[in-house]
Design a protein around this motif. Structure first.
Motif, PDB file in Angstrom:
ATOM      1  N   GLY A  17       4.076  14.842 -15.995  1.00 58.61           N
ATOM      2  CA  GLY A  17       3.579  14.965 -14.632  1.00 58.61           C
ATOM      3  C   GLY A  17       4.652  14.908 -13.564  1.00 58.61           C
ATOM      4  N   ALA A  18       4.201  14.945 -12.334  1.00 58.89           N
ATOM      5  CA  ALA A  18       5.105  14.980 -11.184  1.00 58.89           C
ATOM      6  C   ALA A  18       5.713  13.608 -10.942  1.00 58.89           C
ATOM      7  N   GLY A  19       7.004  13.575 -10.643  1.00 60.11           N
ATOM      8  CA  GLY A  19       7.695  12.330 -10.378  1.00 60.11           C
ATOM      9  C   GLY A  19       7.146  11.650  -9.138  1.00 60.11           C
ATOM     10  N   GLY A  20       7.098  10.331  -9.168  1.00 59.10           N
ATOM     11  CA  GLY A  20       6.634   9.582  -8.010  1.00 59.10           C
ATOM     12  C   GLY A  20       7.718   9.492  -6.944  1.00 59.10           C
ATOM     13  N   ARG A  21       7.343   8.909  -5.823  1.00 56.16           N
ATOM     14  CA  ARG A  21       8.303   8.675  -4.744  1.00 56.16           C
ATOM     15  C   ARG A  21       9.263   7.544  -5.111  1.00 56.16           C
ATOM     16  N   VAL A  22      10.425   7.554  -4.469  1.00 53.01           N
ATOM     17  CA  VAL A  22      11.412   6.500  -4.721  1.00 53.01           C
ATOM     18  C   VAL A  22      11.689   5.764  -3.404  1.00 53.01           C
ATOM     19  N   PHE A  23      11.386   4.466  -3.401  1.00 57.60           N
ATOM     20  CA  PHE A  23      11.603   3.616  -2.226  1.00 57.60           C
ATOM     21  C   PHE A  23      12.750   2.648  -2.485  1.00 57.60           C
ATOM     22  N   VAL A  24      13.613   2.497  -1.497  1.00 55.38           N
ATOM     23  CA  VAL A  24      14.654   1.477  -1.550  1.00 55.38           C
ATOM     24  C   VAL A  24      14.166   0.307  -0.709  1.00 55.38           C
ATOM     25  N   ILE A  25      14.039  -0.878  -1.315  1.00 51.83           N
ATOM     26  CA  ILE A  25      13.398  -2.009  -0.632  1.00 51.83           C
ATOM     27  C   ILE A  25      14.372  -3.148  -0.310  1.00 51.83           C
ATOM     28  N   GLY A  26      15.678  -2.887  -0.428  1.00 58.73           N
ATOM     29  CA  GLY A  26      16.657  -3.861   0.050  1.00 58.73           C
ATOM     30  C   GLY A  26      17.377  -4.594  -1.070  1.00 58.73           C
ATOM     31  N   GLN A  40       0.074  12.193 -11.715  1.00 52.06           N
ATOM     32  CA  GLN A  40       1.078  11.753 -10.755  1.00 52.06           C
ATOM     33  C   GLN A  40       1.671  10.438 -11.253  1.00 52.06           C
ATOM     34  N   GLN A  41       2.970  10.418 -11.462  1.00 43.90           N
ATOM     35  CA  GLN A  41       3.626   9.199 -11.941  1.00 43.90           C
ATOM     36  C   GLN A  41       3.647   8.119 -10.864  1.00 43.90           C
ATOM     37  N   GLN A  42       3.848   6.886 -11.315  1.00 41.05           N
ATOM     38  CA  GLN A  42       4.032   5.778 -10.382  1.00 41.05           C
ATOM     39  C   GLN A  42       5.273   6.006  -9.522  1.00 41.05           C
ATOM     40  N   ASN A  43       5.248   5.418  -8.331  1.00 40.44           N
ATOM     41  CA  ASN A  43       6.442   5.394  -7.500  1.00 40.44           C
ATOM     42  C   ASN A  43       7.424   4.367  -8.056  1.00 40.44           C
ATOM     43  N   ALA A  44       8.685   4.486  -7.621  1.00 37.56           N
ATOM     44  CA  ALA A  44       9.708   3.511  -8.008  1.00 37.56           C
ATOM     45  C   ALA A  44      10.155   2.724  -6.783  1.00 37.56           C
ATOM     46  N   VAL A  45      10.447   1.438  -6.989  1.00 33.52           N
ATOM     47  CA  VAL A  45      11.056   0.611  -5.942  1.00 33.52           C
ATOM     48  C   VAL A  45      12.428   0.149  -6.445  1.00 33.52           C
ATOM     49  N   VAL A  46      13.454   0.488  -5.681  1.00 33.20           N
ATOM     50  CA  VAL A  46      14.831   0.137  -6.047  1.00 33.20           C
ATOM     51  C   VAL A  46      15.268  -1.042  -5.184  1.00 33.20           C
ATOM     52  N   ARG A  79       0.840  -1.215   0.000  1.00 33.26           N
ATOM     53  CA  ARG A  79       0.000   0.000   0.000  1.00 33.26           C
ATOM     54  C   ARG A  79       0.868   1.255   0.000  1.00 33.26           C
ATOM     55  N   VAL A  80       1.859   1.278   0.867  1.00 32.52           N
ATOM     56  CA  VAL A  80       2.685   2.482   1.024  1.00 32.52           C
ATOM     57  C   VAL A  80       3.552   2.726  -0.211  1.00 32.52           C
ATOM     58  N   THR A  81       4.107   1.638  -0.761  1.00 31.37           N
ATOM     59  CA  THR A  81       4.987   1.840  -1.923  1.00 31.37           C
ATOM     60  C   THR A  81       4.191   2.164  -3.187  1.00 31.37           C
ATOM     61  N   LYS A  82       2.912   1.774  -3.237  1.00 32.70           N
ATOM     62  CA  LYS A  82       2.074   2.098  -4.398  1.00 32.70           C
ATOM     63  C   LYS A  82       1.434   3.473  -4.316  1.00 32.70           C
ATOM     64  N   ARG A  83       1.167   3.928  -3.108  1.00 34.70           N
ATOM     65  CA  ARG A  83       0.328   5.120  -2.940  1.00 34.70           C
ATOM     66  C   ARG A  83       0.950   6.354  -3.594  1.00 34.70           C
ATOM     67  N   LEU A  84       0.121   7.058  -4.374  1.00 29.49           N
ATOM     68  CA  LEU A  84       0.554   8.283  -5.032  1.00 29.49           C
ATOM     69  C   LEU A  84       0.068   9.463  -4.225  1.00 29.49           C
TER      70      LEU A  84
END
Ligand code: FOL
Length: 228
Positions: A135-144, A64-70, A39-44
């Motif tokens: 549009g606006a860049g999404g959030r970037v999450f580092v997931i390990g 609002q663009q999708q978030n990224a998971v690295v 939920r948190v990594t998807k939420r825009l």
């Protein structure tokens, strides 16, 4: 050159900061915890608007663009095949050996997958990808995992850790490279502070469950830490 995007590390860890064992998570069946991660990594969320009148249209119309998971290659491989790439997010895999086109057995999902050969290249590619999109860049999450968290923590853009503190003891062979503990205990990390529930709710974009959660006999708590 545009600024690199801010990074948020998201992790579930034991009191000893253990995050993994034998290439997978140390626990099983923390379904609501995993649902929180998804939920948190998807939420825009709309980024804080710099000026009240930019754009000219109502704020709801801004794309609002999708978030990224690295993630590292080992973490990619640890995700069940049916769940990868993680849906609704730009997936960035750091690997020196992976081909930049990901095996099509896993690409029934429409999610974007980017392969980068270092953390630095991963962030540049996310930035490029965000600039190519409207549009606006999404959030970037580092997931390990551990190697990738370590690399991310050396980047000044890494400002926040969403930590799920698992209180039950699990044997681990892989550890988060930052000891986040409250108070001035021995070995506690300096330069990081735990934020309050209100600040966490505001950033996460929901009322995050408070206090100790219990799932299948495992206790855990949702926390947010920020660099001082
Ligand atoms: N952070 C937190 N808070 N909990 C985690 O379990 C976690 N796990 C990773 C990184 N940060 C975390 C890395 N490991 C999936 C599997 C393993 C994994 C990360 C994600 C995964 O399959 N995720 C699906 C959800 C599937 C489901 O609903 O069960 C997803 O869509 O995100």
């Amino acid at each position: 050159a545009a600024a690199l995007p801010e990074l948020t590390l998201i992790v579930a860890a034991t009191q000893q900061m253990g995050i993994g064992r034998n290439g997978t998570l140390p626990w099983t069946g923390l379904r609501r915890e995993m649902a929180y991660f998804a939920r948190v990594t998807k939420r825009l969320l709309p980024p804080p608007s710099p000026s009240p009148s930019s754009g000219g249209t109502s704020s709801g119309s801004v794309v609002q663009q999708q978030n990224a998971v690295v993630m590292g290659r080992k973490t990619w491989e640890s995700i069940p095949q049916r769940f990868r790439p993680l849906a609704g997010r730009v997936n960035v895999v750091v690997s020196r050996s992976m081909l930049s086109s990901v095996p099509s057995s896993s690409s029934s999902s429409s999610s974007v997958v980017i392969v980068a050969r270092s953390m630095e290249e991963a962030l540049l590619k996310v930035q490029q990808q965000q600039q190519q999109q409207e549009g606006a860049g999404g959030r970037v999450f580092v997931i390990g995992g551990a190697q990738i968290y370590r690399a991310a923590l050396e980047v000044k853009e890494a400002r926040r850790v969403l930590l799920t503190r698992v209180r039950s003891g699990f044997e681990c062979d892989t550890f988060f490279p930052l000891k986040l503990v409250e108070g001035a205990e021995d070995g506690a990390e300096e330069g990081w502070r735990r934020m309050g529930q209100e600040e966490m709710d505001a950033w996460v974009g929901e009322e995050v469950p408070r206090g100790v959660q219990v799932e299948n006999g495992t206790e855990y708590e949702f926390e947010m830490w920020e660099k001082v």
